[in-house]
Design a protein around this motif. Sequence first.
Motif, PDB file in Angstrom:
ATOM      1  N   THR A  79      33.661  34.464  65.990  1.00 66.20           N
ATOM      2  CA  THR A  79      33.852  35.892  66.214  1.00 66.20           C
ATOM      3  C   THR A  79      35.043  36.130  67.130  1.00 66.20           C
ATOM      4  O   THR A  79      35.506  35.221  67.824  1.00 66.20           O
ATOM      5  CB  THR A  79      32.592  36.520  66.830  1.00 66.20           C
ATOM      6  OG1 THR A  79      32.309  35.856  68.079  1.00 66.20           O
ATOM      7  CG2 THR A  79      31.410  36.349  65.897  1.00 66.20           C
ATOM      8  N   SER A  80      35.519  37.366  67.146  1.00 62.94           N
ATOM      9  CA  SER A  80      36.676  37.740  67.960  1.00 62.94           C
ATOM     10  C   SER A  80      36.232  37.988  69.397  1.00 62.94           C
ATOM     11  O   SER A  80      35.234  38.677  69.628  1.00 62.94           O
ATOM     12  CB  SER A  80      37.338  38.979  67.393  1.00 62.94           C
ATOM     13  OG  SER A  80      38.366  39.431  68.240  1.00 62.94           O
ATOM     14  N   PRO A  81      36.971  37.489  70.404  1.00 68.27           N
ATOM     15  CA  PRO A  81      36.587  37.724  71.800  1.00 68.27           C
ATOM     16  C   PRO A  81      37.093  39.040  72.352  1.00 68.27           C
ATOM     17  O   PRO A  81      36.783  39.390  73.472  1.00 68.27           O
ATOM     18  CB  PRO A  81      37.224  36.527  72.525  1.00 68.27           C
ATOM     19  CG  PRO A  81      38.428  36.207  71.715  1.00 68.27           C
ATOM     20  CD  PRO A  81      38.082  36.536  70.286  1.00 68.27           C
ATOM     21  N   PHE A  82      37.915  39.788  71.613  1.00 65.26           N
ATOM     22  CA  PHE A  82      38.465  41.043  72.138  1.00 65.26           C
ATOM     23  C   PHE A  82      38.851  41.958  70.982  1.00 65.26           C
ATOM     24  O   PHE A  82      38.803  41.581  69.824  1.00 65.26           O
ATOM     25  CB  PHE A  82      39.689  40.784  73.034  1.00 65.26           C
ATOM     26  CG  PHE A  82      40.566  39.668  72.574  1.00 65.26           C
ATOM     27  CD1 PHE A  82      40.665  38.489  73.291  1.00 65.26           C
ATOM     28  CD2 PHE A  82      41.265  39.759  71.376  1.00 65.26           C
ATOM     29  CE1 PHE A  82      41.471  37.452  72.846  1.00 65.26           C
ATOM     30  CE2 PHE A  82      42.064  38.731  70.947  1.00 65.26           C
ATOM     31  CZ  PHE A  82      42.164  37.566  71.681  1.00 65.26           C
ATOM     32  N   ASP A  83      39.250  43.202  71.336  1.00 67.25           N
ATOM     33  CA  ASP A  83      39.711  44.181  70.366  1.00 67.25           C
ATOM     34  C   ASP A  83      41.204  43.971  70.103  1.00 67.25           C
ATOM     35  O   ASP A  83      41.944  43.564  71.003  1.00 67.25           O
ATOM     36  CB  ASP A  83      39.498  45.607  70.883  1.00 67.25           C
ATOM     37  CG  ASP A  83      38.045  45.868  71.239  1.00 67.25           C
ATOM     38  OD1 ASP A  83      37.203  45.065  70.803  1.00 67.25           O
ATOM     39  OD2 ASP A  83      37.759  46.853  71.929  1.00 67.25           O
ATOM     40  N   GLY A  84      41.647  44.264  68.896  1.00 66.56           N
ATOM     41  CA  GLY A  84      43.064  44.130  68.598  1.00 66.56           C
ATOM     42  C   GLY A  84      43.340  44.246  67.115  1.00 66.56           C
ATOM     43  O   GLY A  84      42.510  44.708  66.334  1.00 66.56           O
ATOM     44  N   VAL A  85      44.536  43.792  66.733  1.00 69.21           N
ATOM     45  CA  VAL A  85      45.003  43.844  65.352  1.00 69.21           C
ATOM     46  C   VAL A  85      45.419  42.432  64.946  1.00 69.21           C
ATOM     47  O   VAL A  85      46.176  41.768  65.662  1.00 69.21           O
ATOM     48  CB  VAL A  85      46.185  44.813  65.181  1.00 69.21           C
ATOM     49  CG1 VAL A  85      46.674  44.809  63.743  1.00 69.21           C
ATOM     50  CG2 VAL A  85      45.793  46.220  65.598  1.00 69.21           C
ATOM     51  N   VAL A  86      44.911  41.950  63.809  1.00 66.64           N
ATOM     52  CA  VAL A  86      45.269  40.627  63.299  1.00 66.64           C
ATOM     53  C   VAL A  86      46.688  40.703  62.731  1.00 66.64           C
ATOM     54  O   VAL A  86      46.946  41.392  61.746  1.00 66.64           O
ATOM     55  CB  VAL A  86      44.275  40.162  62.220  1.00 66.64           C
ATOM     56  CG1 VAL A  86      44.684  38.792  61.694  1.00 66.64           C
ATOM     57  CG2 VAL A  86      42.877  40.110  62.788  1.00 66.64           C
ATOM     58  N   LYS A  87      47.608  39.997  63.376  1.00 72.65           N
ATOM     59  CA  LYS A  87      49.002  40.023  62.952  1.00 72.65           C
ATOM     60  C   LYS A  87      49.340  38.916  61.964  1.00 72.65           C
ATOM     61  O   LYS A  87      50.117  39.111  61.039  1.00 72.65           O
ATOM     62  CB  LYS A  87      49.929  39.914  64.178  1.00 72.65           C
ATOM     63  CG  LYS A  87      49.994  41.165  65.014  1.00 72.65           C
ATOM     64  CD  LYS A  87      50.610  42.314  64.235  1.00 72.65           C
ATOM     65  CE  LYS A  87      50.792  43.561  65.083  1.00 72.65           C
ATOM     66  NZ  LYS A  87      51.391  44.660  64.322  1.00 72.65           N
ATOM     67  N   GLU A  88      48.745  37.735  62.139  1.00 74.03           N
ATOM     68  CA  GLU A  88      49.097  36.614  61.268  1.00 74.03           C
ATOM     69  C   GLU A  88      47.942  35.631  61.226  1.00 74.03           C
ATOM     70  O   GLU A  88      47.298  35.372  62.250  1.00 74.03           O
ATOM     71  CB  GLU A  88      50.359  35.906  61.777  1.00 74.03           C
ATOM     72  CG  GLU A  88      50.851  34.772  60.880  1.00 74.03           C
ATOM     73  CD  GLU A  88      52.079  34.078  61.428  1.00 74.03           C
ATOM     74  OE1 GLU A  88      52.573  33.140  60.783  1.00 74.03           O
ATOM     75  OE2 GLU A  88      52.558  34.497  62.506  1.00 74.03           O
ATOM     76  N   ILE A  89      47.653  35.108  60.043  1.00 75.19           N
ATOM     77  CA  ILE A  89      46.647  34.066  59.856  1.00 75.19           C
ATOM     78  C   ILE A  89      47.373  32.737  59.728  1.00 75.19           C
ATOM     79  O   ILE A  89      48.172  32.533  58.812  1.00 75.19           O
ATOM     80  CB  ILE A  89      45.782  34.354  58.617  1.00 75.19           C
ATOM     81  CG1 ILE A  89      44.945  35.623  58.838  1.00 75.19           C
ATOM     82  CG2 ILE A  89      44.874  33.179  58.308  1.00 75.19           C
ATOM     83  CD1 ILE A  89      44.100  36.019  57.646  1.00 75.19           C
ATOM     84  N   LEU A  90      47.110  31.826  60.679  1.00 73.54           N
ATOM     85  CA  LEU A  90      47.853  30.566  60.758  1.00 73.54           C
ATOM     86  C   LEU A  90      47.248  29.471  59.891  1.00 73.54           C
ATOM     87  O   LEU A  90      47.968  28.610  59.391  1.00 73.54           O
ATOM     88  CB  LEU A  90      47.912  30.098  62.226  1.00 73.54           C
ATOM     89  CG  LEU A  90      48.529  31.093  63.217  1.00 73.54           C
ATOM     90  CD1 LEU A  90      48.467  30.537  64.627  1.00 73.54           C
ATOM     91  CD2 LEU A  90      49.973  31.417  62.834  1.00 73.54           C
ATOM     92  N   VAL A  91      45.941  29.463  59.711  1.00 74.22           N
ATOM     93  CA  VAL A  91      45.257  28.426  58.925  1.00 74.22           C
ATOM     94  C   VAL A  91      44.598  29.111  57.736  1.00 74.22           C
ATOM     95  O   VAL A  91      43.714  29.952  57.914  1.00 74.22           O
ATOM     96  CB  VAL A  91      44.218  27.661  59.764  1.00 74.22           C
ATOM     97  CG1 VAL A  91      43.578  26.559  58.932  1.00 74.22           C
ATOM     98  CG2 VAL A  91      44.859  27.072  61.002  1.00 74.22           C
ATOM     99  N   LYS A  92      45.017  28.790  56.538  1.00 68.41           N
ATOM    100  CA  LYS A  92      44.491  29.421  55.337  1.00 68.41           C
ATOM    101  C   LYS A  92      43.127  28.834  54.963  1.00 68.41           C
ATOM    102  O   LYS A  92      42.700  27.809  55.497  1.00 68.41           O
ATOM    103  CB  LYS A  92      45.467  29.254  54.160  1.00 68.41           C
ATOM    104  CG  LYS A  92      46.889  29.703  54.473  1.00 68.41           C
ATOM    105  CD  LYS A  92      46.952  31.180  54.836  1.00 68.41           C
ATOM    106  CE  LYS A  92      48.382  31.617  55.112  1.00 68.41           C
ATOM    107  NZ  LYS A  92      48.462  33.032  55.528  1.00 68.41           N
ATOM    108  N   GLU A  93      42.446  29.496  54.027  1.00 65.78           N
ATOM    109  CA  GLU A  93      41.157  29.007  53.538  1.00 65.78           C
ATOM    110  C   GLU A  93      41.341  27.677  52.817  1.00 65.78           C
ATOM    111  O   GLU A  93      42.241  27.527  52.010  1.00 65.78           O
ATOM    112  CB  GLU A  93      40.522  30.035  52.601  1.00 65.78           C
ATOM    113  CG  GLU A  93      40.105  31.319  53.286  1.00 65.78           C
ATOM    114  CD  GLU A  93      39.405  32.263  52.325  1.00 65.78           C
ATOM    115  OE1 GLU A  93      39.269  31.896  51.148  1.00 65.78           O
ATOM    116  OE2 GLU A  93      39.003  33.369  52.750  1.00 65.78           O
ATOM    117  N   GLY A  94      40.476  26.712  53.144  1.00 59.57           N
ATOM    118  CA  GLY A  94      40.573  25.382  52.556  1.00 59.57           C
ATOM    119  C   GLY A  94      41.374  24.401  53.383  1.00 59.57           C
ATOM    120  O   GLY A  94      41.334  23.199  53.118  1.00 59.57           O
TER     121      GLY A  94
END
Length: 512
Positions: A79-94
């Motif tokens: 889960t997320s520890p704080f409020d914010g906006v996801v700017k970039e996903i560094l590790v893709k699914e798989g």
Amino acid sequence: MLIRPLRRLLTRSTAVSHFHTFPPCLSSRRILQNFKLADIGEGITECEVIKWNVKELDTIQSFDPLCEVQSDKASVEITSPFDGVVKEILVKEGEVAKVGQGLCVIEVDEELLDSGSAKQIEPASSAVPAPSPIISNSKFVEDATSRAEQIREEPSAPRRLHPMDPNYSTPNVNHENVLAKPSVRHYARQSKVDLALLPGSGRDGRVERKDIDAFLSQQASSVLLDSGSAAQRAQAEQDVIVELGRTRYGMWKAMTQSLEIPHFGYSTSLDLTSLHSLLPTLNSHIPEHFNPSKSSSLPVNPSALHPAPSLPPVPESAQFTRLTYLPILLKTLAKAMMAWPVLRSSITPGSANGGSKPTLTIRPHADIAIALSTTTGLYTPVIPHADTHSIYSLSSQLKHLSFLGRQVPCALTTNEMPKRGATVTVSNVGAIGDGEYAHPVLVPGGGVAIVAIGRARWVWDVSKSDRGERRLKIGVSWSADHRVLEGAELAAFVESWRAYVEAPERLIGEGI
């Protein structure tokens, strides 16, 4: 109508409009934080990201689920520890992430950062919002006045008729009178596209650059459609390289380590004829909390004098309507294990330098693991204290574990697969194949023995009489750790198990 109020505003000397601006230092400062994969368990160094619950530019709140990761043991939701906006996903699914590696970049307010989450985040970059340019009042009024005059003087475009209108006539369009910008005409000449063939999507039927791109892509797709089937047939004839998933790679490592264990095999068959005769009676008396569909109302209230003990709640995933041989075999196996402490032992290896000897830890109860084949791989959830369960309770446990294993991703957690494991593992291969015997493999940490149960079948048995009789037999195949168990001990233990299976009335005499 807009010119007159503006002129009145310019001629008034006493009323002056001021646009209030705030200095940039008063705006909130937002920074980028690199959210890292934390240590989710002892001995876990990497995890596979199996599902992202958010996308880039999504707004999240504290404790919102970010993603699900899977280790060698179980799947965990992060889960997320704080409020914010996801700017970039560094590790893709798989993909696999190491502990401490960044999973995503989140833009947060610097004032809302929690110092306690410093181990999971690190600054990626900081950004201060740029101050918006301040426009003078006189310049704004002049621009508005000129724009109003321009709108007033600009003639409105003639209304175009809809193609379904009876008065509509197809205009004679050629390359010269098509509405398009010079840059668009140049792009059309380079692409060898006739503008007269394109329907304009811009204002007044203007041809835009995107119209040319759509026309070119449509032509390319028609060409690829013809060659697509041939390419698919050629691709089907080629080798495909598939990387091992997280669970299958864990099985690879476990089976490689199993070569260090000296195996001892023992196979025999058990007579289930008496159990087969007993099974209809057991099925007709399944308790109501395991099978709510068989609830019956008594003519007399048993709680009239005093409230009767309430039945423990059973989740829907653990309810069943039919009893099989497997929970009875597990119950009789647990009874035999209580009589043989060596089958309730687990190995504690000694130190690598030979300073201490290996030891055996005898457990007070029979812990049995079940080999469970799922869509993501092989798991071995544990039924702890199997000797304390009834036959109906064991059947409920098997139903619930099977339900968790069928979920995608697998819903088995460390509660069902504790680190200490079990001392004996059971593999019910007869439920899938038609084989009678197998050669199960014992892995480190899997206990001291493993048994594979085959398919039960009716045979003509002449071992007890010359005339013979029809009996229901099932094959069982054992593999034991020869460093702990002797061959004679394993054979004697199986005979102790046989005594319970072939004479199930003993369970009644011992109070089950």
